[in-house]
Each structure stands twice: as structure tokens, then as C-alpha cells.
Motif scaffolding. Structure first.
Motif, PDB file in Angstrom:
ATOM      1  N   HIS A 183      -4.550   2.572  -2.778  1.00 19.49           N
ATOM      2  CA  HIS A 183      -3.189   2.417  -2.288  1.00 19.49           C
ATOM      3  C   HIS A 183      -2.594   3.794  -1.971  1.00 19.49           C
ATOM      4  O   HIS A 183      -2.858   4.775  -2.673  1.00 19.49           O
ATOM      5  CB  HIS A 183      -2.345   1.642  -3.298  1.00 19.49           C
ATOM      6  CG  HIS A 183      -2.874   0.255  -3.538  1.00 19.49           C
ATOM      7  ND1 HIS A 183      -2.903  -0.708  -2.553  1.00 19.49           N
ATOM      8  CD2 HIS A 183      -3.435  -0.300  -4.635  1.00 19.49           C
ATOM      9  CE1 HIS A 183      -3.436  -1.814  -3.046  1.00 19.49           C
ATOM     10  NE2 HIS A 183      -3.776  -1.586  -4.307  1.00 19.49           N
ATOM     11  N   PRO A 184      -1.810   3.885  -0.885  1.00 18.42           N
ATOM     12  CA  PRO A 184      -1.349   5.177  -0.372  1.00 18.42           C
ATOM     13  C   PRO A 184      -0.736   6.132  -1.398  1.00 18.42           C
ATOM     14  O   PRO A 184      -0.994   7.329  -1.352  1.00 18.42           O
ATOM     15  CB  PRO A 184      -0.317   4.789   0.698  1.00 18.42           C
ATOM     16  CG  PRO A 184      -0.762   3.443   1.164  1.00 18.42           C
ATOM     17  CD  PRO A 184      -1.333   2.770  -0.054  1.00 18.42           C
ATOM     18  N   GLU A 185       0.032   5.619  -2.336  1.00 14.71           N
ATOM     19  CA  GLU A 185       0.675   6.528  -3.289  1.00 14.71           C
ATOM     20  C   GLU A 185      -0.305   7.183  -4.268  1.00 14.71           C
ATOM     21  O   GLU A 185       0.044   8.116  -4.980  1.00 14.71           O
ATOM     22  CB  GLU A 185       1.803   5.830  -4.066  1.00 14.71           C
ATOM     23  CG  GLU A 185       1.349   4.681  -4.940  1.00 14.71           C
ATOM     24  CD  GLU A 185       1.445   3.315  -4.296  1.00 14.71           C
ATOM     25  OE1 GLU A 185       1.729   2.353  -5.027  1.00 14.71           O
ATOM     26  OE2 GLU A 185       1.238   3.201  -3.079  1.00 14.71           O
ATOM     27  N   PHE A 186      -1.580   6.705  -4.278  1.00 16.60           N
ATOM     28  CA  PHE A 186      -2.590   7.268  -5.180  1.00 16.60           C
ATOM     29  C   PHE A 186      -3.704   8.002  -4.432  1.00 16.60           C
ATOM     30  O   PHE A 186      -4.662   8.464  -5.052  1.00 16.60           O
ATOM     31  CB  PHE A 186      -3.199   6.155  -6.040  1.00 16.60           C
ATOM     32  CG  PHE A 186      -2.183   5.455  -6.892  1.00 16.60           C
ATOM     33  CD1 PHE A 186      -1.674   6.056  -8.035  1.00 16.60           C
ATOM     34  CD2 PHE A 186      -1.715   4.199  -6.540  1.00 16.60           C
ATOM     35  CE1 PHE A 186      -0.726   5.411  -8.818  1.00 16.60           C
ATOM     36  CE2 PHE A 186      -0.775   3.545  -7.317  1.00 16.60           C
ATOM     37  CZ  PHE A 186      -0.278   4.156  -8.455  1.00 16.60           C
ATOM     38  N   GLU A 187      -3.596   8.110  -3.123  1.00 19.31           N
ATOM     39  CA  GLU A 187      -4.630   8.775  -2.334  1.00 19.31           C
ATOM     40  C   GLU A 187      -4.719  10.260  -2.688  1.00 19.31           C
ATOM     41  O   GLU A 187      -3.740  10.874  -3.123  1.00 19.31           O
ATOM     42  CB  GLU A 187      -4.343   8.618  -0.836  1.00 19.31           C
ATOM     43  CG  GLU A 187      -4.587   7.211  -0.344  1.00 19.31           C
ATOM     44  CD  GLU A 187      -4.262   7.048   1.129  1.00 19.31           C
ATOM     45  OE1 GLU A 187      -3.666   7.964   1.739  1.00 19.31           O
ATOM     46  OE2 GLU A 187      -4.595   5.986   1.665  1.00 19.31           O
ATOM     47  N   GLY A 188      -5.900  10.833  -2.494  1.00 17.04           N
ATOM     48  CA  GLY A 188      -6.099  12.261  -2.714  1.00 17.04           C
ATOM     49  C   GLY A 188      -6.274  12.664  -4.162  1.00 17.04           C
ATOM     50  O   GLY A 188      -6.229  13.847  -4.483  1.00 17.04           O
ATOM     51  N   ARG A 189      -6.497  11.698  -5.048  1.00 14.00           N
ATOM     52  CA  ARG A 189      -6.650  11.995  -6.475  1.00 14.00           C
ATOM     53  C   ARG A 189      -8.025  11.614  -7.011  1.00 14.00           C
ATOM     54  O   ARG A 189      -8.222  11.564  -8.225  1.00 14.00           O
ATOM     55  CB  ARG A 189      -5.587  11.259  -7.280  1.00 14.00           C
ATOM     56  CG  ARG A 189      -4.184  11.650  -6.899  1.00 14.00           C
ATOM     57  CD  ARG A 189      -3.184  10.921  -7.743  1.00 14.00           C
ATOM     58  NE  ARG A 189      -1.867  11.024  -7.129  1.00 14.00           N
ATOM     59  CZ  ARG A 189      -0.823  10.339  -7.519  1.00 14.00           C
ATOM     60  NH1 ARG A 189      -0.917   9.497  -8.513  1.00 14.00           N
ATOM     61  NH2 ARG A 189       0.331  10.488  -6.916  1.00 14.00           N
ATOM     62  N   GLY A 190      -8.972  11.271  -6.114  1.00 10.37           N
ATOM     63  CA  GLY A 190     -10.322  10.930  -6.551  1.00 10.37           C
ATOM     64  C   GLY A 190     -10.507   9.495  -7.002  1.00 10.37           C
ATOM     65  O   GLY A 190     -11.555   9.146  -7.536  1.00 10.37           O
ATOM     66  N   MET A 191      -9.507   8.647  -6.790  1.00 10.52           N
ATOM     67  CA  MET A 191      -9.596   7.263  -7.268  1.00 10.52           C
ATOM     68  C   MET A 191     -10.688   6.472  -6.550  1.00 10.52           C
ATOM     69  O   MET A 191     -11.366   5.647  -7.153  1.00 10.52           O
ATOM     70  CB  MET A 191      -8.250   6.549  -7.121  1.00 10.52           C
ATOM     71  CG  MET A 191      -7.135   7.169  -7.931  1.00 10.52           C
ATOM     72  SD  MET A 191      -7.517   7.172  -9.687  1.00 10.52           S
ATOM     73  CE  MET A 191      -6.507   8.527 -10.212  1.00 10.52           C
ATOM     74  N   GLY A 192     -10.879   6.737  -5.263  1.00  3.74           N
ATOM     75  CA  GLY A 192     -11.941   6.064  -4.514  1.00  3.74           C
ATOM     76  C   GLY A 192     -13.308   6.414  -5.068  1.00  3.74           C
ATOM     77  O   GLY A 192     -14.178   5.548  -5.212  1.00  3.74           O
ATOM     78  N   LYS A 193     -13.499   7.672  -5.401  1.00  2.00           N
ATOM     79  CA  LYS A 193     -14.771   8.110  -5.989  1.00  2.00           C
ATOM     80  C   LYS A 193     -14.995   7.423  -7.332  1.00  2.00           C
ATOM     81  O   LYS A 193     -16.108   7.005  -7.647  1.00  2.00           O
ATOM     82  CB  LYS A 193     -14.807   9.625  -6.155  1.00  2.00           C
ATOM     83  CG  LYS A 193     -16.125  10.115  -6.702  1.00  2.00           C
ATOM     84  CD  LYS A 193     -16.174  11.616  -6.813  1.00  2.00           C
ATOM     85  CE  LYS A 193     -17.521  12.046  -7.383  1.00  2.00           C
ATOM     86  NZ  LYS A 193     -17.567  13.462  -7.672  1.00  2.00           N
ATOM     87  N   TYR A 194     -13.949   7.291  -8.140  1.00  2.00           N
ATOM     88  CA  TYR A 194     -14.082   6.596  -9.421  1.00  2.00           C
ATOM     89  C   TYR A 194     -14.532   5.151  -9.219  1.00  2.00           C
ATOM     90  O   TYR A 194     -15.342   4.638  -9.993  1.00  2.00           O
ATOM     91  CB  TYR A 194     -12.780   6.616 -10.209  1.00  2.00           C
ATOM     92  CG  TYR A 194     -12.329   7.978 -10.665  1.00  2.00           C
ATOM     93  CD1 TYR A 194     -13.235   8.976 -11.011  1.00  2.00           C
ATOM     94  CD2 TYR A 194     -10.979   8.280 -10.751  1.00  2.00           C
ATOM     95  CE1 TYR A 194     -12.810  10.229 -11.435  1.00  2.00           C
ATOM     96  CE2 TYR A 194     -10.543   9.529 -11.179  1.00  2.00           C
ATOM     97  CZ  TYR A 194     -11.464  10.491 -11.512  1.00  2.00           C
ATOM     98  OH  TYR A 194     -11.034  11.730 -11.934  1.00  2.00           O
ATOM     99  N   LEU A 195     -14.012   4.502  -8.183  1.00  2.00           N
ATOM    100  CA  LEU A 195     -14.424   3.125  -7.885  1.00  2.00           C
ATOM    101  C   LEU A 195     -15.903   3.069  -7.500  1.00  2.00           C
ATOM    102  O   LEU A 195     -16.633   2.191  -7.954  1.00  2.00           O
ATOM    103  CB  LEU A 195     -13.560   2.541  -6.767  1.00  2.00           C
ATOM    104  CG  LEU A 195     -12.151   2.132  -7.181  1.00  2.00           C
ATOM    105  CD1 LEU A 195     -11.264   1.951  -5.958  1.00  2.00           C
ATOM    106  CD2 LEU A 195     -12.190   0.851  -8.005  1.00  2.00           C
ATOM    107  N   VAL A 196     -16.341   4.013  -6.676  1.00  2.00           N
ATOM    108  CA  VAL A 196     -17.754   4.056  -6.275  1.00  2.00           C
ATOM    109  C   VAL A 196     -18.621   4.308  -7.506  1.00  2.00           C
ATOM    110  O   VAL A 196     -19.669   3.667  -7.686  1.00  2.00           O
ATOM    111  CB  VAL A 196     -17.993   5.125  -5.181  1.00  2.00           C
ATOM    112  CG1 VAL A 196     -19.478   5.306  -4.911  1.00  2.00           C
ATOM    113  CG2 VAL A 196     -17.247   4.744  -3.895  1.00  2.00           C
TER     114      VAL A 196
END
Length: 96
Positions: free
Chosen positions: A45-58
Motif C-alpha cells: 500500500h502506498p503509505e508503506f512503499e520504500g520500506r522493504g515491505m515487498g521484499k519481506y513478502l517475497v
């Protein structure tokens, strides 16, 4: 942060949440006959972008795949990019 894997049939959604709300999600499909997990989509979600959250999901999807002896094909371009930069996924990363 808390992960939750909601598996249903041959598909599922891994979500990451903070104390208040969902931060992002990763969708996948499993092809058991091929021992393959396909990552379809990663969303933060946009307010959490740029903090590595996508990588954590992967990374959570990789953990799930290893626990279930599955290889991963990252159909999602983001997941593919993340996995190609990792040094310890050669054993499960499928390029095609």
C-alpha cells in the motif's frame, strides 16, 4: 509486523500487517504436479512503499515454498527482480 498466509485450494494470499492495518499482500498459485509456486502479484500500500515491505513478502513466500518443497516461478516482475538479487535462492528459483 505480522504475516498471515491464507491458502485456499491451490492458491493463496500472504499478507503483512502492522498493529493497525494491512501493509501489503502477495498472491500465489501452486501447481502441485510440478512442485511449483507461482508468485502472481506483490502489492504494498502506498503509505508503506520504500520500506522493504515487498521484499519481506517475497521472503515469506520463499520460506513457505521451502517448507513445502516447492520451486518458485516469479511471474510478478517485482518478485522476479527481488529474487534475482538474492544469493540463496538458486535452489528454488525457476526462470521459466
Amino acid at each position: 509486523m505480522k504475516f498471515e498466509n491464507n491458502k485456499s485450494g491451490n492458491g493463496g494470499v500472504i499478507t503483512i500487517s502492522n498493529e493497525i492495518k494491512e501493509v501489503g499482500r502477495l498472491t500465489y498459485t501452486i501447481f502441485p504436479e510440478d512442485n511449483k509456486l507461482i508468485i502472481s502479484f506483490v502489492l504494498v500500500h502506498p503509505e508503506f512503499e520504500g520500506r522493504g515491505m515487498g521484499k519481506y513478502l517475497v521472503e515469506e513466500a520463499i520460506k513457505f515454498a521451502r517448507e513445502n518443497k516447492l520451486n518458485i516461478y516469479p511471474h510478478c516482475s517485482y518478485a522476479r527482480s527481488v529474487m534475482r538479487r538474492m544469493n540463496d535462492v538458486e535452489d528454488i528459483l525457476l526462470e521459466r
